[in-house]
Write a protein that holds these residues in place. Structure first.
Motif, PDB file in Angstrom:
ATOM      1  N   ILE A  14       0.840  -1.211   0.000  1.00 52.17           N
ATOM      2  CA  ILE A  14       0.000   0.000   0.000  1.00 52.17           C
ATOM      3  C   ILE A  14       0.874   1.260   0.000  1.00 52.17           C
ATOM      4  CG2 ILE A  14      -1.850   1.246   1.219  1.00 52.17           C
ATOM      5  CD1 ILE A  14      -2.638  -1.549   0.078  1.00 52.17           C
ATOM      6  N   GLU A  15       0.546   2.160  -0.907  1.00 50.21           N
ATOM      7  CA  GLU A  15       1.290   3.412  -1.004  1.00 50.21           C
ATOM      8  C   GLU A  15       1.179   4.155   0.335  1.00 50.21           C
ATOM      9  OE1 GLU A  15       1.174   6.877  -4.313  1.00 50.21           O
ATOM     10  OE2 GLU A  15      -0.640   6.625  -3.130  1.00 50.21           O
ATOM     11  N   PRO A  16       2.311   4.643   0.892  1.00 51.52           N
ATOM     12  CA  PRO A  16       2.226   5.303   2.203  1.00 51.52           C
ATOM     13  C   PRO A  16       1.442   6.602   2.102  1.00 51.52           C
ATOM     14  CG  PRO A  16       4.505   4.858   1.569  1.00 51.52           C
ATOM     15  CD  PRO A  16       3.669   4.600   0.370  1.00 51.52           C
ATOM     16  N   ARG A  17       0.283   6.633   2.674  1.00 53.88           N
ATOM     17  CA  ARG A  17      -0.526   7.864   2.709  1.00 53.88           C
ATOM     18  C   ARG A  17      -1.758   7.654   3.573  1.00 53.88           C
ATOM     19  NH1 ARG A  17      -4.645   8.263  -2.276  1.00 53.88           N
ATOM     20  NH2 ARG A  17      -5.757   9.309  -0.611  1.00 53.88           N
ATOM     21  N   SER A  66      10.543  -0.823   0.804  1.00 51.85           N
ATOM     22  CA  SER A  66      10.831   0.408   1.543  1.00 51.85           C
ATOM     23  C   SER A  66      12.177   0.369   2.239  1.00 51.85           C
ATOM     24  CB  SER A  66       9.761   0.634   2.597  1.00 51.85           C
ATOM     25  OG  SER A  66       9.924  -0.328   3.601  1.00 51.85           O
ATOM     26  N   GLY A  67      12.717  -0.814   2.482  1.00 50.36           N
ATOM     27  CA  GLY A  67      13.986  -0.903   3.199  1.00 50.36           C
ATOM     28  C   GLY A  67      13.802  -0.765   4.694  1.00 50.36           C
ATOM     29  N   LEU A  73       0.499   1.882  11.381  1.00 49.42           N
ATOM     30  CA  LEU A  73      -0.866   2.127  10.923  1.00 49.42           C
ATOM     31  C   LEU A  73      -1.512   3.072  11.920  1.00 49.42           C
ATOM     32  CD1 LEU A  73      -1.607  -1.598  10.236  1.00 49.42           C
ATOM     33  CD2 LEU A  73      -1.599   0.151   8.480  1.00 49.42           C
ATOM     34  N   THR A  74      -2.119   4.139  11.420  1.00 47.92           N
ATOM     35  CA  THR A  74      -2.724   5.119  12.322  1.00 47.92           C
ATOM     36  C   THR A  74      -4.163   5.349  11.898  1.00 47.92           C
ATOM     37  OG1 THR A  74      -0.581   6.188  12.279  1.00 47.92           O
ATOM     38  CG2 THR A  74      -2.342   7.403  13.350  1.00 47.92           C
ATOM     39  N   GLY A  75      -5.091   5.209  12.822  1.00 49.88           N
ATOM     40  CA  GLY A  75      -6.485   5.431  12.477  1.00 49.88           C
ATOM     41  C   GLY A  75      -7.089   6.492  13.372  1.00 49.88           C
ATOM     42  N   GLY A 348      -1.472  -0.848  -5.209  1.00 51.02           N
ATOM     43  CA  GLY A 348      -1.278  -0.263  -3.881  1.00 51.02           C
ATOM     44  C   GLY A 348      -1.644   1.207  -3.773  1.00 51.02           C
ATOM     45  N   ARG A 349      -2.042   1.834  -4.884  1.00 51.15           N
ATOM     46  CA  ARG A 349      -2.450   3.254  -4.844  1.00 51.15           C
ATOM     47  C   ARG A 349      -3.974   3.320  -4.764  1.00 51.15           C
ATOM     48  NH1 ARG A 349      -0.820   8.361  -7.306  1.00 51.15           N
ATOM     49  NH2 ARG A 349       1.293   7.596  -7.154  1.00 51.15           N
ATOM     50  N   VAL A 350      -4.489   4.158  -3.882  1.00 52.34           N
ATOM     51  CA  VAL A 350      -5.937   4.188  -3.652  1.00 52.34           C
ATOM     52  C   VAL A 350      -6.508   5.544  -4.051  1.00 52.34           C
ATOM     53  CG1 VAL A 350      -7.749   3.821  -1.919  1.00 52.34           C
ATOM     54  CG2 VAL A 350      -5.527   2.732  -1.625  1.00 52.34           C
ATOM     55  N   GLU A 351      -7.573   5.533  -4.860  1.00 54.93           N
ATOM     56  CA  GLU A 351      -8.215   6.791  -5.264  1.00 54.93           C
ATOM     57  C   GLU A 351      -9.717   6.682  -5.111  1.00 54.93           C
ATOM     58  OE1 GLU A 351      -7.332   8.621  -9.235  1.00 54.93           O
ATOM     59  OE2 GLU A 351      -5.794   7.042  -9.111  1.00 54.93           O
ATOM     60  N   ILE A 352     -10.348   7.770  -4.678  1.00 55.59           N
ATOM     61  CA  ILE A 352     -11.818   7.768  -4.609  1.00 55.59           C
ATOM     62  C   ILE A 352     -12.331   7.965  -6.028  1.00 55.59           C
ATOM     63  CG2 ILE A 352     -13.853   8.985  -3.762  1.00 55.59           C
ATOM     64  CD1 ILE A 352     -12.166   9.935  -1.408  1.00 55.59           C
TER      65      ILE A 352
END
Ligand SMILES: Nc1ncnc2c1ncn2[C@@H]1O[C@H](COP(=O)(O)OP(=O)(O)OP(=O)(O)O)[C@@H](O)[C@H]1O
Ligand SMILES: [Mg+2]
Length: 356
Positions: A14-17, A66-67, A73-75, A348-352
């Motif tokens: 998952i793309e970090p965002r 990512s190395g 994970l933050t919610g 892994g990129r998420v778009e609405i």
């Protein structure tokens, strides 16, 4: 109750965002391997349930490219305080709520989540362990001491196995297991009554009248759990000594699912099996709401697989009625109107892609 947003850092592909979610239905669409199940798994982890058992150990979770070896994970919770849950997975697993340490048990109680990932059909088609997992997941949410007692019972069963392998006497350990085993049977029977009571409200999703009941492991001849445990141990004593494994007790339980009088796994088509599986999860969610006064978040993977258009309509109606936050995925191209927000997941990129 649910999440406003979840930030994924270094988590699988998952793309970090940060991703914003709606309080209603969130549908993840995208091709195979794009990361839909990973996103659901991330939400499962941030709710205190840990990584999915997919044959990998949690230490192998961080993203490949990512190395870094730390996943974060933050919610943000969708309540008046907007509290922040932070879960870090590295060599250790740490959870914080608004920067203060919190146990997984307390977090699960704070934000109840029900999931059956990666495949809810395993409730119908899989081995008995999947059905025990459903009962245990619910009881863990509803009864705070359940997880501890279940662990005590499992430890006792391990000790008993060692004793049987060494041809020792099991009377002492059986006496210690008796109160735990009979209590777990009582709780599991009660939770199945809770699900059954809620199933009446989901009857339109169910193809036929459906009944569920507990099959006590290696037992069931006597109604009272204590007497049943003692009696079943007695008649299985030889068997346990020959096989060198404990054959009586909740570790061998199953849940019988019968539709129209026959076992669901044998008689139903795949589409109908999925409808029964989803109906059981929804009935479980209704039961949790009645007991805790909170709507559990639902995670449903491959939601539309095997369902025809009637099945989908019934499912979406049932989800909207519940007013609970739902995260669902589908690999099928989704052209129909959907009563929620649609997200497109690609590598892994998420778009609405569609607002409700
Ligand atoms: N630790 C990891 N780091 C990076 N990528 C990973 C990791 N573990 C799994 N993946 C990748 O994640 C992808 C699988 O994602 P996922 O299972 O979420 O897909 P999906 O969208 O649910 O697909 P399907 O429609 O087939 O169920 C695979 O491409 C896999 O290579
Ligand atoms: Mg998947």
């Amino acid at each position: 109750m649910g999440y406003n947003r979840v930030r994924f850092n270094n988590f699988r592909n998952i793309e970090p965002r940060e991703i914003k979610w709606t309080p209603g239905l969130n549908l993840l669409t995208g091709p195979n391997g794009s990361g839909k199940t990973n996103l659901l798994e991330g939400i499962n982890i941030v709710s205190g349930w840990g990584p999915l058992e997919r044959g990998t150990r949690s230490s192998s979770i961080p993203s490949w490219n990512s190395g870094s070896s730390e996943v974060q994970l933050t919610g943000q919770l969708d309540d008046e305080n907007g509290e922040i849950v932070k879960v870090k997975l590295s060599s250790r697993y740490t959870i914080r709520l608004d920067e203060k340490p919190i146990t997984a048990t307390d977090l699960r109680w704070k934000i109840p989540v029900l999931s059956f990932l990666p495949n809810d059909m395993s409730i119908i088609e899989g081995s008995a362990s999947f059905r025990r997992r459903l009962m245990d997941m619910l009881l863990t949410l509803i009864i705070p001491v359940y997880a501890t007692r279940l662990n005590d019972y499992r430890r006792g069963i391990k000790q008993k196995t060692v004793i049987l392998r060494n041809h020792g006497k099991t009377d002492f350990i059986d006496r210690a297991l008796l109160p735990l085993a009979s209590w777990i049977w009582k709780m599991r029977e009660e939770v199945l009554v809770m699900i059954s009571e809620s199933m009446d409200d989901i009857y339109d999703l169910l193809p036929y009248p459906t009944e569920i009941s507990l099959v006590r492991g290696g037992a069931g001849s006597l109604p009272q759990p204590e007497e049943d445990f003692i009696y079943s141990l007695k008649i299985n004593k030889n068997k346990e000594e020959v096989l060198n494994v404990p054959v009586v007790g909740p570790h061998r339980d199953d849940m019988l699912i019968r539709t129209n009088g026959t076992t669901a796994a044998l008689s139903l088509s795949r589409g109908f099996r999925r409808r029964v599986a989803v109906a059981l999860i929804l009935a479980a969610a209704d039961g949790v709401r009645r007991k805790l006064g909170k709507d559990p978040v639902l995670l449903l993977d491959e939601i539309t697989a095997e369902l025809d258009s009637d099945g989908r309509d019934l499912l979406f109606c049932a989800l909207i009625e519940r007013k609970t936050q739902v995260f669902a995925s589908t690999a099928e191209p989704f052209a129909e109107s959907f009563p929620g927000r649609i997200y497109r997941v690609d590598s892994g990129r998420v778009e609405i892609i569609d607002e409700d």
